[in-house]
Design an enzyme around this catalytic site. Structure first.
Site, PDB file in Angstrom:
ATOM      1  N   ALA A   1       0.869  -1.181   0.000  1.00  0.00           N
ATOM      2  CA  ALA A   1       0.000   0.000   0.000  1.00  0.00           C
ATOM      3  C   ALA A   1       0.906   1.231   0.000  1.00  0.00           C
ATOM      4  O   ALA A   1       2.057   1.151   0.457  1.00  0.00           O
ATOM      5  CB  ALA A   1      -0.875  -0.007   1.245  1.00  0.00           C
TER       6      ALA A   1
ATOM      7  N   GLY B   1       0.774  -5.066   0.752  1.00  0.00           N
ATOM      8  CA  GLY B   1      -0.371  -5.167  -0.157  1.00  0.00           C
ATOM      9  C   GLY B   1      -0.014  -5.798  -1.501  1.00  0.00           C
ATOM     10  O   GLY B   1      -0.888  -6.339  -2.185  1.00  0.00           O
TER      11      GLY B   1
ATOM     12  N   GLU C   1      -0.131  -9.411  -0.862  1.00  0.00           N
ATOM     13  CA  GLU C   1      -1.562  -9.726  -0.696  1.00  0.00           C
ATOM     14  C   GLU C   1      -2.275  -9.776  -2.044  1.00  0.00           C
ATOM     15  O   GLU C   1      -3.145 -10.622  -2.269  1.00  0.00           O
ATOM     16  CB  GLU C   1      -2.209  -8.682   0.225  1.00  0.00           C
TER      17      GLU C   1
ATOM     18  N   GLU D   1       4.567  -5.141   7.333  1.00  0.00           N
ATOM     19  CA  GLU D   1       3.753  -4.112   7.997  1.00  0.00           C
ATOM     20  C   GLU D   1       4.165  -3.844   9.441  1.00  0.00           C
ATOM     21  O   GLU D   1       4.071  -2.709   9.908  1.00  0.00           O
ATOM     22  CB  GLU D   1       2.261  -4.495   7.953  1.00  0.00           C
TER      23      GLU D   1
END
Ligand code: CAA
Length: 258
Positions: A64, A109, A112, A132
């Site tokens: 992200a 992300g 993911e 993270e």
């Protein structure tokens, strides 16, 4: 669309996520653009499969966009996590096959996103991880659910808690990727070859396999809600501000547990 390159050939759509200056990090614009592409894939009868990759040789997606998430309130973070989870479920439940061709960093992300695809293949230089915790955060787009599904709970916990990055070969040994090739050209050729083999089969049967496999994991829905709540709760902490600001300022974070 500005942050995407698309190629269409032999009923296969190839989409390249392209924000090279930020290692293709997923900002809101990229997430929403991707949602539009996936929704179109559901509707379009001509397109039989999707290959997702990242621009350049260095990154698939580095996560992200940290600069965008650093100032989120808990409510905004919860909403962002739910939106991301919903998009990645749309990919996972796509009635047509989706292959992630991972050409470098697939972190946070980005890992993911790759895990939401049906099949992952990678170049030798690919690196996978859920870093993270180094930001005072947890995975928010389904990583806490899909990583244990793919590699088992013990190894998934180790990767998420240590933030270790693993090589493509380690990812292959763990079952996170199916094949490793030496360079990007070979990667795209292999993605194409696997996709052609799949789409030569009966489309209805392909869809029903995807649906049946995913049905076996529906019990995990509570896990996704827990992930979104805990992702949001992290944004209330001083450690989250410390972690994200340290990344932006290129220094080491000093976590206090507050
Ligand atoms: N968000 C925003 N910008 C990012 C980014 C990200 N996730 N990853 C890299 N960038 C930017 C860097 O800030 C840098 O920009 P500037 O040139 O303007 O300084 C540029 O991309 C190149 O990155 P680096 O200079 O850091 O390149 P490097 O080769 O030294 O390191 C890297 C590469 C190890 C991937 C490192 O960039 C990195 O650790 N990135 C962050 C990875 C990460 O923590 N991802 C998780 C994000 S949170 C998340 O994804 C939550 C969720 O589950 C939804």
């Amino acid at each position: 669309m500005r942050d995407f390159q698309t190629k269409y050939s032999d009923h296969i759509l190839t989409v390249t996520l392209s924000r090279p200056k930020a290692l293709n990090a997923l900002n809101l614009e990229l997430l929403e653009g991707l949602r539009g592409i996936i929704q179109e894939l559901y509707q379009n009868n001509d397109t039989k499969g999707l290959i997702l990759t990242g621009d350049g040789d260095k990154a698939f997606v580095a996560g992200a966009d940290i600069k965008e998430i650093t100032s989120l309130t808990p409510d905004q973070a919860h909403e962002l996590s739910k939106r991301g989870q919903e998009l990645f479920k749309l990919i996972e439940n796509c009635p047509k096959p989706v292959i992630a061709a991972v050409n470098g960093f697939a972190l946070g992300g980005g890992c993911e996103l790759a895990m939401a695809c049906h099949i992952r293949i990678a170049t030798e230089n690919a690196k996978f991880g859920q870093p993270e915790v180094t930001l005072g955060l947890i995975p928010g787009y389904g990583g806490t659910q899909r990583l244990p599904q793919l590699i088992g709970r013990g190894k998934a916990l180790e990767l998420m808690l240590t933030a270790d990055m693993i090589s493509a070969q380690e990812a292959k040994a763990l079952g996170l990727v199916n094949h490793v090739v030496s360079n990007k050209d070979d990667l795209m050729d292999l993605a194409d070859a696997i996709m052609k083999k799949i789409i030569a089969n009966a489309p209805g049967a392909i869809t029903k396999i995807i649906r049946s496999v995913n049905a076996g994991y529906e019990f995990e829905n509570a896990g996704y809600e827990s992930e979104a709540e805990n992702f949001a709760a992290c944004t209330e902490t001083e450690d989250f501000k410390e972690g994200t600001n340290a990344f932006i300022q290129k220094k080491k974070p000093n976590f206090t547990g507050k």
